[in-house]
Structure formats: structure tokens, C-alpha cells
Design an enzyme around this catalytic site. Structure first.
Site: not given
Ligand code: AMP
Length: 449
Positions: A2, A28, A102-103, A236, A242, A382, A433, A436
Site C-alpha cells: 500500500c 497499490g 501500509n504493512g 524490507c 521490486y 511475507c 528483513c 522471504c
Molecule cells: P512469476 O514468477 O511468474 O510469479 O512472476 C514474477 C514477476 O512478478 C517478476 O517479474 C516480478 O517483477 C513480479 N513480482 C515480484 N513480486 C511480486 C509481487 N509481490 N506482486 C506482483 N508481482 C510481483
């Protein structure tokens, strides 16, 4: 997952909240809301959808007053529906309060069970609502003291903004899981999840709100409190990998530079003999740049992203193979024929995307597809605010790297090592952390959330 934004004592508070949220949209996309205060009353509007879809000029005009907080939501607890949209607003004995969070709280369920057994009625199924109940029940006199009293009882990740008729309170949990930054727009204090929100409205960055810090913002100015026992930081690391926007400064680092460092480290650990490095848009860009520079490989935009897809699209009845990924990403055909390529992405979650992406590159003639991932394998979910699926759906929880390589049909697959990741935050490695990637959570808790 968020984003939160707040502004105090500004003529155009809700307009700026809207813009701040616009810049935080990546945090979000399910729902959004703004609550404003005119010194006496709170005015609020929340709706499912994107910031740009939800708010109109007329709506913003109705959110009158010089103070405002706002929220963009991607549900990590509670379902995706309007009753769970934030900021949450409640009326209690001392007036109206609003909260944006957020969290994730890790002890919300037992607290809620206890409160419900005592007769409390909850309006949502969000963890955040327990904080409101705890504030309402506190015997402390001032709003600040009630809030601190409530926060002493919760555990987990929280970057929070509260708004009452006359005050704004910002708080960050003692482990500092999620970012929260303080700035000013001329003389008006602003608070946001990330600095990119300040850049858009022309606000000046002042500093991070420190882990365990509570800020009281009112007509007398800004007062800082450190009411909680000191805890080891657990910021985090996935925010860097990402989640955060690359142009933001969070945890006192620029996200873009950090991602480039991850890519360079990945190249040192796992070089590849190839004709070019290709980023997977958009999150793989900075790490791929770092990888290409370190390995002296040409950097090519071999995969193009369509930036104009809405949240829904009409799929033909006769299903198109891999439609979901294809509508978003498409390889550059002419560039890739007979080429050996290294593709760089930030993470593999379920591996369904990577599998499709490798397939698309092979379809247009790439001879070798080496996959490099700028994070270690994600093995554990997570519980602190990043939306990862349950353990059984995380491919690295049950498959070795070689097996994943086979599953996605890559010529080779390498992840950034945990040691390598820690090297990139050298001197501060204890402050993050990594649960994951390790399953080593910062403290024991029940996983019923
Ligand atoms: P997949 O391995 O097919 O599930 O998707 C991996 C991709 O999802 C990577 O390219 C990341 O950029 C993206 N990604 C990583 N973590 C998340 C997340 N928590 N929510 C949405 N997309 C994510």
C-alpha cells in the site's frame, strides 16, 4: 502493499493528496481514498480503482480543509472490496478519526478475537481496524497518547497516518519494515511512503521518519516521540528489489542505484557468454543496466512493454496462448534471431511469467536464453506487507534452481546469492528483513493471518 500520503495545513490539501497518491500508484491499484479535515469535521471518499479513475475535480472540492491523508491499496490481508478500502474512518467518543496503513500486523487476529468476545463490532476484515478499536478503548487523555497506547499492543509492520479534526499523527513500527518519509511543501509538512510523491508536488525531502518514531503534527508544529523499546531494524529488502519506485529514496538509499548494484553483483557471481543483456520491463531495468555494465555486454531493449493496457481487456472466445503476458510484453523480433541473450528480471515468484517470457524469446529465434534474477530464490511468504502467495505456490520452496531452470526452459538460470545481496547493503546488512529468502522471520508469530 500500500501507499500512504499526508499533508498538513495547506490551502489545497486534498488536491495535493491526490497527486501524492498518483505518484504512489505502483504501491497499490485496487482501491484508493482521501480523507480531509477542515479543523472540525472529516470529509472522506473511498472507491475501488485507480487514483486517476476514482477522483474528479468536483470530488476533490468536496474534500475541503487544510489537512488530508490518502491511501492506495493492494490487499495483503482482508479481501479486495470497498469496505476494506482506506483511509478507514471511525467516530468514537472524542470525535472522528481516520487511519491509513501500509504493512501487516501479525497479532491482529488474536486482538480482534478478544475485542469481539467483549462485544466490539468490526466494519471491515482489515487488520488495521484493530488499531482504531484500541484507540477508542484507551483510557489515555490525548489522541497522541491513545495512539501510542494502541500501538504498544500491536506487532508487525506499520507505517501509519492518522487524521483527526485538528491533528495529524505519523508512526513507523520499531523494526521499520515499510518506508515512511517526511518532507515539506513550503511550510506545510508532508509525509509519504516514498519520496517520488514529494517530487511530483515539488515538496522538499527532510528525512526518514525513524523506526519507532511517532510524529505529532498540529498548529504548534511537528513534535517527535520515541515511545517504544528499541528493536533491531528489519527494513524490507524487497522494497529495494521490486516494490518501491526506482526514483525514490527510501531507507536512506536511492532505489535505482541499489538495483544497479544488485545487477552488477549478479554479473560478478554469474556471468554469461552472450551477445546482449535484455531487461524484463519495467522492474528488471536498473538491475539489467548494472549487469550489462559490469559484464561489458551490449544493453538492448529486446522486450517491449505496452504501457496502455487497462485493468481488464476483452479476450477473444478462442483463447490465445499466453494472452495475459503477451498483451503486456512482446519481444523485438529482428534483434533476436540466432542470438545468445541474457535476460535480467528482479524476482521469480511462481515462475509462470518467466516460463512464458523465455518461450517468447525462443519463439522469435533466440538460440540461448540465460536467465539472471537480481534477488535470491523466494522460498517463504511475507507476513509484513508484501503480497507473496502461500509457500506451496512459491516455486523455489519446493524446487532446486536446476529444476526451475528446466521448468522455464532457460539455457541457464542464476539468482543473486543472499551473501551477494547483503554485500550490496554492506555495513547495514543486519538492518534488513530477508525472511522471504530464508524463512527466518524477525520474531515468532502465528501464521493465521
Ligand atoms: P512469476 O514468477 O511468474 O510469479 O512472476 C514474477 C514477476 O512478478 C517478476 O517479474 C516480478 O517483477 C513480479 N513480482 C515480484 N513480486 C511480486 C509481487 N509481490 N506482486 C506482483 N508481482 C510481483
Amino acid at each position: 502493499m500500500c501507499g500512504i500520503f499526508g499533508i498538513f495545513d495547506h490551502l489545497e490539501a486534498s488536491n495535493h493528496a491526490y497527486l501524492g497518491l498518483y505518484a504512489l500508484q505502483h504501491r497499490g491499484q485496487e482501491s484508493t481514498g482521501i480523507v480531509s479535515s477542515d479543523g472540525k469535521q472529516l470529509h472522506h471518499y473511498r472507491q475501488m480503482g485507480l487514483v486517476s479513475e476514482v477522483f474528479t475535480k468536483d470530488l476533490l472540492k468536496k474534500l475541503s480543509g487544510r489537512n488530508a491523508i490518502g491511501h492506495v491499496r493492494y490487499s495483503t490481508t482482508g479481501s479486495s472490496e470497498l469496505k476494506n478500502a482506506q483511509p478507514f474512518v471511525a467516530d468514537y467518543a472524542n470525535g472522528m478519526i481516520s487511519i491509513a496503513h501500509n504493512g501487516n500486523l501479525t497479532n491482529a487476529v488474536p486482538i480482534r478475537n478478544k475485542l469481539e468476545s467483549q462485544g466490539a463490532i468490526f466494519q471491515s476484515n482489515m487488520d488495521t481496524e484493530v488499531i482504531v478499536h484500541l484507540i477508542a478503548r484507551s483510557k489515555e487523555k490525548t489522541f497522541l497518547d491513545r495512539t501510542i497506547h494502541a500501538l504498544r499492543q500491536v506487532e508487525g509492520a506499520y507505517s501509519l497516518l492518522f487524521l483527526t479534526g485538528k491533528e495529524m499523527v505519523a508512526a513507523r513500527d520499531p523494526m521499520g519494515f515499510r518506508p515512511l518519509v517526511l518532507g515539506s511543501l513550503k511550510d506545510s509538512p508532508v509525509v509519504a511512503s516514498e519520496t517520488c510523491a514529494f517530487d511530483l508536488i515539488g515538496a522538499r525531502w527532510i528525512r526518514e521518519i525513524e523506526p519507532g518514531e511517532v510524529l505529532l503534527i498540529n498548529d504548534a508544529g511537528i513534535k517527535s516521540f520515541k515511545p517504544f523499546p528499541h528493536k533491531q531494524l528489519r527494513q524490507c529488502i524487497f522494497e529495494f528489489i521490486y516494490f518501491a519506485r526506482p526514483d525514490s529514496f527510501i531507507f536512506n538509499h536511492n532505489v535505482y542505484e541499489m538495483r544497479k548494484t544488485f545487477g552488477a553483483q549478479l554479473s560478478k557471481e554469474s556471468p554469461a557468454v552472450a551477445d546482449m543483456t535484455i531487461p524484463i520491463p519495467d522492474s528488471g531495468f536498473p538491475a539489467a543496466l548494472g549487469y550489462a555494465a559490469q559484464s561489458n555486454l551490449p544493453f538492448e531493449l529486446g522486450m517491449i512493454r505496452n504501457h496502455y493496457i487497462g485493468r481488464t481487456f476483452i479476450e477473444p472466445d478462442q483463447r490465445i496462448r499466453h494472452f495475459g503476458v503477451k498483451i503486456k510484453l512482446n519481444p523485438v523480433r529482428g534483434l533476436l534471431n540466432e542470438k545468445k541473450i541474457v535476460i535480467v528480471d528482479d524476482s521469480i515468484v511462481r515462475a509462470t511469467t518467466s516460463r512464458k517470457i523465455v518461450g517468447m524469446f525462443r519463439n522469435v529465434g533466440a538460440r540461448e536464453v540465460h536467465v539472471r534474477i537480481s534477488s535470491p530464490p523466494i522460498t517463504d511468504p511475507c507476513f509484513f506487507g508484501i503480497d507473496t502467495p502461500k509457500k506451496s505456490e512459491l516455486i523455489a520452496s519446493s524446487h532446486k534452481v536446476k529444476e526451475i531452470q528446466k521448468f522455464i526452459h532457460a539455457t541457464s538460470l542464476n539468482y543473486l546469492s543472499l551473501e551477494g545481496l547483503k554485500k550490496c547493503v554492506r555495513g547495514e546488512e543486519k538492518n534488513f528483513c530477508y525472511a522471504c529468502f530464508t524463512g527466518d522471520y524477525p520474531y515468532p508469530f502465528q501464521t493465521e493471518i
